[in-house]
Design an enzyme around this catalytic site. Structure first.
Site, PDB file in Angstrom:
ATOM      1  N   CYS A   1      48.655  15.023   4.209  1.00  0.00           N
ATOM      2  CA  CYS A   1      47.953  13.795   4.637  1.00  0.00           C
ATOM      3  C   CYS A   1      46.503  14.055   5.047  1.00  0.00           C
ATOM      4  CB  CYS A   1      48.716  13.128   5.767  1.00  0.00           C
ATOM      5  SG  CYS A   1      49.461  14.270   6.924  1.00  0.00           S
TER       6      CYS A   1
ATOM      7  N   HIS B   1      45.169   9.401  10.900  1.00  0.00           N
ATOM      8  CA  HIS B   1      44.540  10.668  11.275  1.00  0.00           C
ATOM      9  C   HIS B   1      43.017  10.488  11.264  1.00  0.00           C
ATOM     10  CE1 HIS B   1      48.419  12.327  10.791  1.00  0.00           C
ATOM     11  NE2 HIS B   1      48.268  13.036   9.700  1.00  0.00           N
TER      12      HIS B   1
HETATM   13  N1  NAP Z   1      54.241  11.352   7.563  1.00  0.00           N
HETATM   14  C1  NAP Z   1      53.152  11.744   6.903  1.00  0.00           C
HETATM   15  O1  NAP Z   1      51.994  11.473   7.300  1.00  0.00           O
HETATM   16  C2  NAP Z   1      53.287  12.514   5.645  1.00  0.00           C
HETATM   17  C3  NAP Z   1      52.158  12.729   4.872  1.00  0.00           C
HETATM   18  C4  NAP Z   1      52.258  13.461   3.697  1.00  0.00           C
HETATM   19  C5  NAP Z   1      53.476  13.936   3.331  1.00  0.00           C
HETATM   20  N2  NAP Z   1      54.574  13.724   4.093  1.00  0.00           N
HETATM   21  C6  NAP Z   1      55.846  14.260   3.639  1.00  0.00           C
HETATM   22  O2  NAP Z   1      56.720  13.194   3.300  1.00  0.00           O
HETATM   23  C7  NAP Z   1      58.054  13.584   3.545  1.00  0.00           C
HETATM   24  C8  NAP Z   1      58.756  12.548   4.421  1.00  0.00           C
HETATM   25  O3  NAP Z   1      58.056  12.409   5.631  1.00  0.00           O
HETATM   26  P1  NAP Z   1      58.431  11.243   6.675  1.00  0.00           P
HETATM   27  O4  NAP Z   1      57.293  11.235   7.621  1.00  0.00           O
HETATM   28  O5  NAP Z   1      58.788   9.978   5.954  1.00  0.00           O
HETATM   29  O6  NAP Z   1      59.771  11.836   7.377  1.00  0.00           O
HETATM   30  P2  NAP Z   1      60.919  11.065   8.174  1.00  0.00           P
HETATM   31  O7  NAP Z   1      60.418   9.802   8.766  1.00  0.00           O
HETATM   32  O8  NAP Z   1      61.525  12.078   9.066  1.00  0.00           O
HETATM   33  O9  NAP Z   1      62.000  10.682   7.038  1.00  0.00           O
HETATM   34  C9  NAP Z   1      62.740  11.657   6.333  1.00  0.00           C
HETATM   35  C10 NAP Z   1      63.516  11.017   5.195  1.00  0.00           C
HETATM   36  O10 NAP Z   1      64.194  12.046   4.472  1.00  0.00           O
HETATM   37  C11 NAP Z   1      65.561  11.682   4.344  1.00  0.00           C
HETATM   38  N3  NAP Z   1      66.452  12.830   4.272  1.00  0.00           N
HETATM   39  C12 NAP Z   1      66.642  13.782   5.220  1.00  0.00           C
HETATM   40  N4  NAP Z   1      67.595  14.652   4.814  1.00  0.00           N
HETATM   41  C13 NAP Z   1      68.018  14.227   3.585  1.00  0.00           C
HETATM   42  C14 NAP Z   1      68.976  14.691   2.662  1.00  0.00           C
HETATM   43  N5  NAP Z   1      69.741  15.766   2.902  1.00  0.00           N
HETATM   44  N6  NAP Z   1      69.118  14.025   1.482  1.00  0.00           N
HETATM   45  C15 NAP Z   1      68.386  12.918   1.232  1.00  0.00           C
HETATM   46  N7  NAP Z   1      67.456  12.422   2.075  1.00  0.00           N
HETATM   47  C16 NAP Z   1      67.273  13.073   3.247  1.00  0.00           C
HETATM   48  C17 NAP Z   1      65.846  10.876   5.605  1.00  0.00           C
HETATM   49  O11 NAP Z   1      67.022  10.133   5.412  1.00  0.00           O
HETATM   50  P3  NAP Z   1      68.049   9.841   6.629  1.00  0.00           P
HETATM   51  O12 NAP Z   1      67.484   8.648   7.337  1.00  0.00           O
HETATM   52  O13 NAP Z   1      69.316   9.565   5.890  1.00  0.00           O
HETATM   53  O14 NAP Z   1      68.098  11.082   7.471  1.00  0.00           O
HETATM   54  C18 NAP Z   1      64.574  10.032   5.682  1.00  0.00           C
HETATM   55  O15 NAP Z   1      64.661   8.954   4.781  1.00  0.00           O
HETATM   56  C19 NAP Z   1      57.966  14.984   4.132  1.00  0.00           C
HETATM   57  O16 NAP Z   1      58.125  15.908   3.078  1.00  0.00           O
HETATM   58  C20 NAP Z   1      56.585  15.064   4.689  1.00  0.00           C
HETATM   59  O17 NAP Z   1      56.099  16.377   4.746  1.00  0.00           O
HETATM   60  C21 NAP Z   1      54.513  13.005   5.234  1.00  0.00           C
END
Ligand code: NAP
Length: 343
Positions: A130, A242
């Site tokens: 990000c 950010h």
């Molecule tokens: N947040 C940011 O600013 C940002 C920016 C760039 C990239 N990212 C990347 O985007 C990704 C997601 O980030 P987020 O912020 O959305 O995280 P988050 O809010 O913690 O959400 C995680 C997601 O992954 C799912 N998940 C977890 N374990 C799983 C499994 N075994 N099989 C299938 N789905 C599973 C969760 O589902 P459940 O609800 O079922 O647990 C939830 O939908 C990460 O790789 C992060 O590094 C995030």
């Protein structure tokens, strides 16, 4: 006929933002499938004025799906993205798992759209970190004009960058401060409420954190390997967006006025730069918007050809969900992907 899209991580911060953006932009999808872990199977997520029932990733068959937006963390991406790609579905991966793989393009459409053409090597395209995404959107037009030699960046990163658990921790700790409850830190290494933590992701042997390393190597891969970049990444108690304080050193002369004019015309950038109270953008104001905002553009008199500026963007949008969907649109607009149901 529209495309069939699967979204892994549909219940997460980025996944929910992706569903909103697919709907807002009228993405040409006939079907959107919401996937997450078994824990969420059967729960519902909003998609425009509809709701989607969440299915479990590990029992879903990707053979008829055109694009998978992967947003469930590095471990899930490491295991699942190649399996999904092997079923002929193009994966746009939000995690850090594939970003530095030489056979995976790392794309910010405003910056290096042409590099996407290489995606067939693995059938995976990576979305940057990000803090990198918003930075390179602001750097690219200035680099084209005067060639950036060195970039020093300090980030002020919101808790949503650490997923929904990060947002919950800020909320719970803030409440605990007001009602004098004990404060527990789980997601972050120290208390985040009313604090600033100079530590995002793990420490590396050279003393930098992995988040800082990502900003350096990803900027080189996306924009130019010759740019020297040093970052200090700090988590602050803000829910979304950010901010980055950026110092740039150029090969050629560039004034603050020239930079302002260039950035005003640049794709994805919005300049808000009045030298008066409130004449700049803060994280709170950028939340929910697609733009990368640039404020406080000024000449840095301590180096030759130096500029300083303030860059703010919604980390869940340009930093993640929006950029991934722009990549999907790029594939479609360039005719790089076939609609498997129509083929
Ligand atoms: N947040 C940011 O600013 C940002 C920016 C760039 C990239 N990212 C990347 O985007 C990704 C997601 O980030 P987020 O912020 O959305 O995280 P988050 O809010 O913690 O959400 C995680 C997601 O992954 C799912 N998940 C977890 N374990 C799983 C499994 N075994 N099989 C299938 N789905 C599973 C969760 O589902 P459940 O609800 O079922 O647990 C939830 O939908 C990460 O790789 C992060 O590094 C995030």
């Amino acid at each position: 006929m529209g495309y069939k899209i699967a979204l892994v991580g549909a219940t997460g911060n980025v996944g929910r933002e992706m569903l909103d953006i697919l709907d807002e932009r009228g993405f040409p999808a006939d079907e959107v499938v919401a996937l997450a872990s078994r824990r969420s199977q059967g729960t519902e997520v909003s998609f425009g004025d509809r709701t989607l029932k969440v299915k479990a990733l590990d029992s879903y068959d990707f053979t008829g799906t055109d694009i998978c937006l992967m947003s469930a963390g590095g471990a899930i991406s490491t295991e699942w993205s190649p399996k999904i790609a092997a079923q002929g579905c193009v994966v746009i991966d939000n995690s850090s798992a594939w970003r530095m793989d030489p056979n995976v393009p790392l794309i910010v459409p405003e910056v290096n759209a042409d590099a996407v053409e290489d995606f067939r090597k693995r059938n995976i395209i990576a979305n940057p970190n990000c803090s990198t995404a918003q930075l390179v959107v602001a750097l690219k037009p200035l680099h084209d004009k005067a060639r950036i030699k060195r970039c020093v960046v300090s980030t002020y990163q919101s808790v949503s960058g650490a997923g929904k658990d990060g947002m919950d921790e800020l909320f719970t700790q803030t409440r605990a401060v007001f009602v004098s409850d004990p404060i527990e830190a789980e997601k972050f290494s120290k208390r985040i409420a009313f604090n600033a933590i100079p530590h995002i992701d793990v420490f590396l042997d050279d003393g930098f954190t992995k988040e800082e390393w990502k900003m350096t190597v990803e900027t080189k891969k996306i924009l130019d390997p010759k740019i020297k970049l040093v970052a200090t990444c700090v988590r602050i108690p803000v829910f979304v967006s950010h901010a980055e304080a950026v110092n740039l050193e150029f090969e050629e002369e560039i004034t603050a006025d020239e930079a302002r004019e260039i950035l005003r015309e640049a794709p994805g950038c919005l300049v808000v730069d009045k030298r008066e109270d409130g004449g700049y953008v803060t994280p709170y104001e950028a939340a929910g918007d697609d733009a990368t905002y640039i404020s406080r553009i000024r000449e840095d008199p301590t180096v030759e050809n130096g500029l300083a500026m303030w860059v703010v963007s919604d980390n869940l949008r340009k930093g993640a969900a929006l950029n991934a969907i722009q990549i999907a649109e790029l594939l479609i607009n360039r005719g790089l992907i076939e609609n498997r149901a129509a083929a």
